[in-house]
Design a protein around this motif. Structure first.
Motif, mmCIF file in Angstrom:
data_model
loop_
_atom_site.group_PDB
_atom_site.id
_atom_site.type_symbol
_atom_site.label_atom_id
_atom_site.label_comp_id
_atom_site.label_asym_id
_atom_site.label_seq_id
_atom_site.Cartn_x
_atom_site.Cartn_y
_atom_site.Cartn_z
ATOM 1 N N ALA A 105 17.363 7.312 3.914
ATOM 2 C CA ALA A 105 17.284 8.506 3.526
ATOM 3 C C ALA A 105 16.633 9.710 4.081
ATOM 4 O O ALA A 105 17.013 10.971 4.314
ATOM 5 C CB ALA A 105 16.673 8.608 2.001
ATOM 6 N N LEU A 106 15.637 9.352 4.794
ATOM 7 C CA LEU A 106 14.833 10.404 5.531
ATOM 8 C C LEU A 106 15.390 10.834 7.048
ATOM 9 O O LEU A 106 15.483 11.966 7.464
ATOM 10 C CB LEU A 106 13.441 9.710 5.772
ATOM 11 N N ASN A 107 15.981 9.961 7.544
ATOM 12 C CA ASN A 107 16.544 10.133 8.944
ATOM 13 C C ASN A 107 17.983 10.498 8.845
ATOM 14 O O ASN A 107 18.459 11.225 9.932
ATOM 15 C CB ASN A 107 16.452 8.729 9.853
ATOM 16 N N PHE A 108 18.783 10.024 8.071
ATOM 17 C CA PHE A 108 20.214 10.477 7.911
ATOM 18 C C PHE A 108 20.712 11.179 6.580
ATOM 19 O O PHE A 108 21.877 11.341 6.396
ATOM 20 C CB PHE A 108 20.917 8.897 8.145
ATOM 21 N N GLY A 109 19.859 11.242 5.654
ATOM 22 C CA GLY A 109 20.078 12.019 4.466
ATOM 23 C C GLY A 109 21.170 11.286 3.479
ATOM 24 O O GLY A 109 21.780 11.518 2.653
ATOM 25 N N PHE A 110 20.970 9.848 3.896
ATOM 26 C CA PHE A 110 21.781 8.726 2.746
ATOM 27 C C PHE A 110 21.114 8.653 1.461
ATOM 28 O O PHE A 110 19.898 8.499 1.334
ATOM 29 C CB PHE A 110 21.769 7.653 3.609
ATOM 30 N N PHE A 111 22.034 8.896 0.598
ATOM 31 C CA PHE A 111 21.502 8.536 -0.860
ATOM 32 C C PHE A 111 22.432 7.922 -1.770
ATOM 33 O O PHE A 111 23.565 7.897 -1.263
ATOM 34 C CB PHE A 111 21.188 9.954 -1.571
ATOM 35 N N ILE A 112 22.076 7.141 -2.437
ATOM 36 C CA ILE A 112 22.783 6.212 -3.545
ATOM 37 C C ILE A 112 23.224 6.978 -4.760
ATOM 38 O O ILE A 112 22.185 7.248 -5.550
ATOM 39 C CB ILE A 112 22.218 4.723 -3.953
ATOM 40 N N PRO A 113 24.360 7.134 -5.252
ATOM 41 C CA PRO A 113 24.594 7.903 -6.358
ATOM 42 C C PRO A 113 24.470 7.162 -7.601
ATOM 43 O O PRO A 113 24.559 5.832 -7.389
ATOM 44 C CB PRO A 113 26.232 8.203 -6.279
ATOM 45 N N ASP A 114 23.844 7.646 -8.662
ATOM 46 C CA ASP A 114 23.674 6.861 -9.923
ATOM 47 C C ASP A 114 22.837 5.761 -9.639
ATOM 48 O O ASP A 114 23.130 4.591 -10.160
ATOM 49 C CB ASP A 114 24.898 6.559 -10.548
ATOM 50 N N ILE A 115 21.754 5.739 -9.161
ATOM 51 C CA ILE A 115 20.852 4.689 -8.682
ATOM 52 C C ILE A 115 20.233 4.163 -9.792
ATOM 53 O O ILE A 115 20.001 2.800 -9.666
ATOM 54 C CB ILE A 115 20.030 5.159 -7.644
ATOM 55 N N GLU A 116 20.194 4.631 -10.803
ATOM 56 C CA GLU A 116 19.353 4.227 -12.147
ATOM 57 C C GLU A 116 20.276 3.307 -12.623
ATOM 58 O O GLU A 116 19.902 2.440 -13.701
ATOM 59 C CB GLU A 116 19.090 5.426 -13.156
ATOM 60 N N TYR A 117 21.801 3.244 -12.541
ATOM 61 C CA TYR A 117 22.498 2.154 -13.081
ATOM 62 C C TYR A 117 23.056 1.324 -12.074
ATOM 63 O O TYR A 117 23.701 0.421 -12.230
ATOM 64 C CB TYR A 117 23.703 3.008 -13.515
#
Length: 335
Positions: A105-117
């Motif tokens: 997330a810090l180096n490539f801007g990767f995020f997981i959508p709807d991570i709460e589910y």
């Protein structure tokens, strides 16, 4: 190359064709010495080795002694690093999956959508690694490249270090890693319909008898035939005491101005109901607007008459001046 002919000979050579096929299969190219040694050990790996030209392709002729001295170097085969604690974009390993996700997330801007589910984070990251490093697919545009570093380089250079997460693209691909049952707790059970598999059945749009559309949420989309009624403004009945008192004062003021309407005294106004006060107030306000319009038209007419008089006087002066000039001209002609 010294000339164009040597370039053409190089492209026609079996050495170039052999290396082109190796590159297409993701393998390292062979040097000319290694290729000749391979040809000497195996008889014609392509169509005909005997047709190789005697001239040097790369301006260097290797002798048999040089071929014996050289050894074929083993080709490095890409072995992907897979795992939930391995970065998808640069094969860096971590102690746990949380550190890995934070690093990406810090180096490539990767995020997981709807991570709460998300119910299986480790399986999700591991599947992403296999998709990029084994399948060679970009996570965002779904294009296929050579597995491993070429795919990683494409995602980093194009800012594709993310998941599209769209229906029809890759939304159904990640269903096994999510559990959205917690999002249904706030809904009313009476309004939910489930099918045989336990999934929510979406309500369809209905058409009313008047031609209006009834949405699943209960809202009504009106028909254009009724736009006249939709534009009407409904004014609710006024119940505030201060406003009602102000209306009666305004009615008393206008009633005194327009005598003979039965609302020129305070006692007469107090005997009226709120609706009657409103009716009389509207009537007086119309009379006021009508009087203002009459006054405005009278002023406009007076201004127009004044303009006409000024124009006429100016025209008469010009005409008199022209007559005087004509008389003077005739007098000079007589002289």
């Amino acid at each position: 190359f010294a000339s164009t002919e040597k370039i053409k000979d190089h492209y026609r050579s079996e050495w170039h064709v052999f290396n082109s096929k190796r590159r297409a299969n993701g393998l390292m190219f062979l040097r000319k010495d290694d290729f000749k040694l391979l040809v000497s050990e195996k008889k014609s790996p392509i169509k005909s080795i005997s047709s190789i030209p005697t001239e040097s392709i790369c301006d260097e002729v290797t002798t048999a002694n040089d071929v014996e001295k050289n050894e074929i170097k083993p080709v490095k085969v890409y072995e992907p690093k897979l795992g939930a604690n391995v970065s998808i974009f640069d094969d860096k390993e971590f102690e746990n999956v949380d550190d890995c996700v934070q690093y990406m997330a810090l180096n490539f801007g990767f995020f997981i959508p709807d991570i709460e589910y998300l119910c299986d984070l480790e399986g999700f990251i591991k599947y992403m690694n296999e998709k990029v490093k084994v399948g060679g697919y970009c996570l965002y545009c779904q294009r296929q490249f050579q597995a491993g570093h070429p795919t990683q380089h494409h995602m980093i250079s194009k800012s594709h270090c993310k998941v599209a997460y769209e229906n029809g693209v890759d939304g159904e691909e990640y269903e096994d890693f999510y559990d959205f049952s917690a999002s249904y707790e706030d809904l009313d059970d009476a309004d939910i319909e489930l099918d045989e598999d336990g999934e929510i059945v979406e309500k369809k749009i209905e058409i009313a008898r008047t031609g209006e559309l009834v949405l699943p949420s209960g809202k009504v989309v009106g028909h254009r035939d009724f736009r006249v009624y939709y534009k009407q403004y409904y004014r609710p009945e006024e119940t505030r005491t201060c406003v009602l008192a102000q209306q009666r004062e305004e009615l008393l003021r206008l009633g005194c101005k327009f005598s003979g309407e039965g609302a020129s005294s305070l006692s007469a106004i107090n005997e009226l109901s709120d609706s009657e006060v409103m009716v009389k107030l509207v009537k007086f306000q119309k009379q006021v607007r009508r009087g203002m319009m009459v006054e405005q038209r009278a002023m406009q007419r007076a201004e127009l008459i004044a303009q006409r008089r000024e124009y006429k006087s100016t025209k008469d002066k010009l005409r008199a001046s022209e007559n005087t000039t004509a008389k003077i001209r005739d007098y000079h002609k007589l002289l």
